[in-house]
Design a protein around this motif. Structure first.
Motif, PDB file in Angstrom:
ATOM      1  N   LEU A 193       1.317  13.218  -3.948  1.00  0.00           N
ATOM      2  CA  LEU A 193       0.493  14.250  -3.108  1.00  0.00           C
ATOM      3  C   LEU A 193       1.540  14.631  -1.961  1.00  0.00           C
ATOM      4  CD1 LEU A 193      -3.300  13.704  -3.444  1.00  0.00           C
ATOM      5  CD2 LEU A 193      -2.113  15.783  -4.276  1.00  0.00           C
ATOM      6  N   GLY A 194       1.888  13.535  -1.290  1.00  0.00           N
ATOM      7  CA  GLY A 194       2.820  13.736  -0.135  1.00  0.00           C
ATOM      8  C   GLY A 194       4.159  14.545  -0.355  1.00  0.00           C
ATOM      9  N   GLN A 195       4.622  14.116  -1.759  1.00  0.00           N
ATOM     10  CA  GLN A 195       5.835  14.821  -1.983  1.00  0.00           C
ATOM     11  C   GLN A 195       5.657  16.188  -2.615  1.00  0.00           C
ATOM     12  OE1 GLN A 195       8.583  13.429  -1.471  1.00  0.00           O
ATOM     13  NE2 GLN A 195       7.615  11.668  -0.516  1.00  0.00           N
ATOM     14  N   VAL A 196       4.282  16.421  -3.114  1.00  0.00           N
ATOM     15  CA  VAL A 196       4.080  17.659  -3.651  1.00  0.00           C
ATOM     16  C   VAL A 196       3.948  18.560  -2.179  1.00  0.00           C
ATOM     17  CG1 VAL A 196       2.246  19.287  -4.435  1.00  0.00           C
ATOM     18  CG2 VAL A 196       2.955  17.129  -5.813  1.00  0.00           C
ATOM     19  N   GLY A 197       3.402  18.089  -1.267  1.00  0.00           N
ATOM     20  CA  GLY A 197       3.328  18.875  -0.026  1.00  0.00           C
ATOM     21  C   GLY A 197       4.764  19.098   0.491  1.00  0.00           C
ATOM     22  N   ASN A 198       5.589  18.437   0.421  1.00  0.00           N
ATOM     23  CA  ASN A 198       6.859  18.398   0.882  1.00  0.00           C
ATOM     24  C   ASN A 198       7.579  19.641   0.389  1.00  0.00           C
ATOM     25  OD1 ASN A 198       6.444  16.504   2.870  1.00  0.00           O
ATOM     26  ND2 ASN A 198       7.796  14.733   1.554  1.00  0.00           N
ATOM     27  N   VAL A 199       7.486  19.604  -1.165  1.00  0.00           N
ATOM     28  CA  VAL A 199       8.202  20.537  -1.965  1.00  0.00           C
ATOM     29  C   VAL A 199       7.683  21.972  -1.865  1.00  0.00           C
ATOM     30  CG1 VAL A 199       8.223  21.343  -4.341  1.00  0.00           C
ATOM     31  CG2 VAL A 199       8.656  18.859  -3.970  1.00  0.00           C
ATOM     32  N   ILE A 200       6.039  21.857  -1.630  1.00  0.00           N
ATOM     33  CA  ILE A 200       5.769  23.191  -1.290  1.00  0.00           C
ATOM     34  C   ILE A 200       5.989  23.757   0.186  1.00  0.00           C
ATOM     35  CG2 ILE A 200       3.237  24.392  -0.725  1.00  0.00           C
ATOM     36  CD1 ILE A 200       2.370  22.547  -2.859  1.00  0.00           C
ATOM     37  N   SER A 201       6.074  22.954   1.004  1.00  0.00           N
ATOM     38  CA  SER A 201       6.762  23.030   2.418  1.00  0.00           C
ATOM     39  C   SER A 201       8.179  23.703   2.454  1.00  0.00           C
ATOM     40  CB  SER A 201       6.800  21.953   3.585  1.00  0.00           C
ATOM     41  OG  SER A 201       5.397  21.712   3.764  1.00  0.00           O
ATOM     42  N   LEU A 202       8.830  23.276   1.577  1.00  0.00           N
ATOM     43  CA  LEU A 202      10.262  23.626   1.430  1.00  0.00           C
ATOM     44  C   LEU A 202      10.298  24.965   0.703  1.00  0.00           C
ATOM     45  CD1 LEU A 202      13.188  22.730   1.832  1.00  0.00           C
ATOM     46  CD2 LEU A 202      13.198  21.689  -0.434  1.00  0.00           C
ATOM     47  N   ALA A 203       9.475  24.984  -0.333  1.00  0.00           N
ATOM     48  CA  ALA A 203       9.396  26.564  -1.179  1.00  0.00           C
ATOM     49  C   ALA A 203       8.881  27.287  -0.174  1.00  0.00           C
ATOM     50  CB  ALA A 203       8.734  26.314  -2.131  1.00  0.00           C
ATOM     51  N   LEU A 204       8.103  27.327   0.789  1.00  0.00           N
ATOM     52  CA  LEU A 204       7.709  28.371   1.826  1.00  0.00           C
ATOM     53  C   LEU A 204       8.620  28.632   2.957  1.00  0.00           C
ATOM     54  CD1 LEU A 204       3.725  27.198   1.618  1.00  0.00           C
ATOM     55  CD2 LEU A 204       4.704  29.346   0.773  1.00  0.00           C
ATOM     56  N   LEU A 205       9.475  27.925   3.075  1.00  0.00           N
ATOM     57  CA  LEU A 205      10.508  28.000   4.140  1.00  0.00           C
ATOM     58  C   LEU A 205      11.081  29.467   4.281  1.00  0.00           C
ATOM     59  CD1 LEU A 205      12.122  26.658   6.836  1.00  0.00           C
ATOM     60  CD2 LEU A 205      13.910  26.023   4.934  1.00  0.00           C
ATOM     61  N   PHE A 256       0.829  -1.261   0.110  1.00  0.00           N
ATOM     62  CA  PHE A 256       0.114   0.126   0.137  1.00  0.00           C
ATOM     63  C   PHE A 256       1.011   1.173   0.069  1.00  0.00           C
ATOM     64  CE2 PHE A 256       0.910   0.362   4.382  1.00  0.00           C
ATOM     65  CZ  PHE A 256       0.884   1.781   4.647  1.00  0.00           C
ATOM     66  N   MET A 257       2.122   1.413   0.482  1.00  0.00           N
ATOM     67  CA  MET A 257       2.694   2.434   0.604  1.00  0.00           C
ATOM     68  C   MET A 257       3.387   2.802  -0.802  1.00  0.00           C
ATOM     69  SD  MET A 257       3.041   3.291   3.592  1.00  0.00           S
ATOM     70  CE  MET A 257       4.473   4.486   3.404  1.00  0.00           C
ATOM     71  N   PHE A 258       3.099   1.962  -1.954  1.00  0.00           N
ATOM     72  CA  PHE A 258       3.441   2.324  -3.400  1.00  0.00           C
ATOM     73  C   PHE A 258       2.262   2.855  -4.122  1.00  0.00           C
ATOM     74  CE2 PHE A 258       7.835   1.540  -2.511  1.00  0.00           C
ATOM     75  CZ  PHE A 258       7.873   0.376  -1.745  1.00  0.00           C
ATOM     76  N   ASN A 259       1.186   3.104  -3.463  1.00  0.00           N
ATOM     77  CA  ASN A 259       0.136   3.599  -4.235  1.00  0.00           C
ATOM     78  C   ASN A 259       0.625   5.289  -4.772  1.00  0.00           C
ATOM     79  OD1 ASN A 259      -1.915   5.410  -5.016  1.00  0.00           O
ATOM     80  ND2 ASN A 259      -3.379   4.054  -3.878  1.00  0.00           N
ATOM     81  N   PRO A 260       0.859   5.355  -6.129  1.00  0.00           N
ATOM     82  CA  PRO A 260       1.506   6.624  -6.531  1.00  0.00           C
ATOM     83  C   PRO A 260       0.384   7.712  -6.131  1.00  0.00           C
ATOM     84  CG  PRO A 260       0.458   5.182  -8.394  1.00  0.00           C
ATOM     85  CD  PRO A 260       0.540   4.495  -7.026  1.00  0.00           C
ATOM     86  N   THR A 261      -0.769   7.747  -6.091  1.00  0.00           N
ATOM     87  CA  THR A 261      -1.595   9.039  -5.940  1.00  0.00           C
ATOM     88  C   THR A 261      -1.192   9.595  -4.656  1.00  0.00           C
ATOM     89  OG1 THR A 261      -3.359   7.716  -7.127  1.00  0.00           O
ATOM     90  CG2 THR A 261      -3.884   9.925  -5.921  1.00  0.00           C
ATOM     91  N   PHE A 262      -1.323   9.025  -3.539  1.00  0.00           N
ATOM     92  CA  PHE A 262      -0.804   9.745  -2.410  1.00  0.00           C
ATOM     93  C   PHE A 262       0.564   9.830  -2.098  1.00  0.00           C
ATOM     94  CE2 PHE A 262      -0.962   5.348  -0.558  1.00  0.00           C
ATOM     95  CZ  PHE A 262       0.167   5.445   0.509  1.00  0.00           C
ATOM     96  N   MET A 263       1.445   9.058  -2.745  1.00  0.00           N
ATOM     97  CA  MET A 263       2.729   9.260  -2.575  1.00  0.00           C
ATOM     98  C   MET A 263       3.204  10.595  -3.357  1.00  0.00           C
ATOM     99  SD  MET A 263       4.144   6.735  -0.793  1.00  0.00           S
ATOM    100  CE  MET A 263       5.822   6.667  -1.504  1.00  0.00           C
TER     101      MET A 263
END
Length: 197
Positions: free
Chosen positions: A72-84, A63-70
């Motif tokens: 989206l999670g990485q998009v959230g990480n990139v946005i967090s980094l961009a907002l630092l 289940f960890m390799f479901n591309p959809t939420f993986m």
């Protein structure tokens, strides 16, 4: 076209000079909180949906390799980094508004690092002994380590965070201070106001 105050820190992406009103600081944080709350809720819902569709015969780790939420999670990480950077910049400008240096921003991090070093220096031997047979049947020693960690690491970090929170809640200095003019326009004398009229 005027930029809404909640998004103004994005237009001043890496501007650490000047002052920021409480409204600018807190609305920027509120927008981020709402955005990441919705994004994380979607990611969690997709993750649990993916996990619930796995049958008992298959490997549950798939289940960890479901591309959809993986993704989206990485998009959230990139946005967090961009907002630092804009988060740091608006935090520094907010401290400037209260006539404090931006270095206060590192108070919780400094308290954590100093507390952690102090904990490791004073409790390092006990911590290393925790993995030997010496502490196997001694829960009191384990709770002593947890208590020491709480007092030396968590409590100073929490106090530093509360101090920083109070600084961000306080009203800015009326009128100009050493970091620039008042963003609310207070403290303008009648003579100065006539020259701008």
């Amino acid at each position: 076209m005027a930029v809404p105050i909640a998004f103004r820190p994005l237009t001043k992406y890496a501007d650490f000079n000047g002052r920021a009103r409480r409204q600018e600081f807190w609305l920027f944080w509120l927008v981020q909180f709402l955005f990441f709350s919705v994004l994380n809720s979607i990611v969690m819902a997709l993750m649990f949906q993916s996990f619930s569709t796995i049958s008992a015969q298959t490997d549950p780790s798939n289940f960890m390799f479901n591309p959809t939420f993986m993704v989206l999670g990485q998009v959230g990480n990139v946005i967090s980094l961009a907002l630092l950077v804009p988060n740091l910049a608006v935090g520094v400008r907010r401290l400037h508004d209260t006539n404090r240096t931006g270095w206060w921003l590192i108070l919780p991090i400094a308290a954590f690092v100093v507390g952690l070093v102090l904990f490791l220096v004073t409790q390092g031997g006990h911590l290393a002994s925790l993995f030997t047979d010496k502490y196997e049947n001694n829960p009191q020693a384990v709770f002593s380590l947890i208590g020491s960690g709480f007092l030396m690491v968590w409590l100073p970090t929490f106090v530093g965070s509360v101090v920083l929170f109070v600084f961000n809640v306080l009203d800015g200095t009326p009128g100009a201070n050493r970091f620039g003019p008042d963003p609310k326009g207070r403290g303008v004398t009648a003579d100065v106001a006539q020259t701008f009229a």
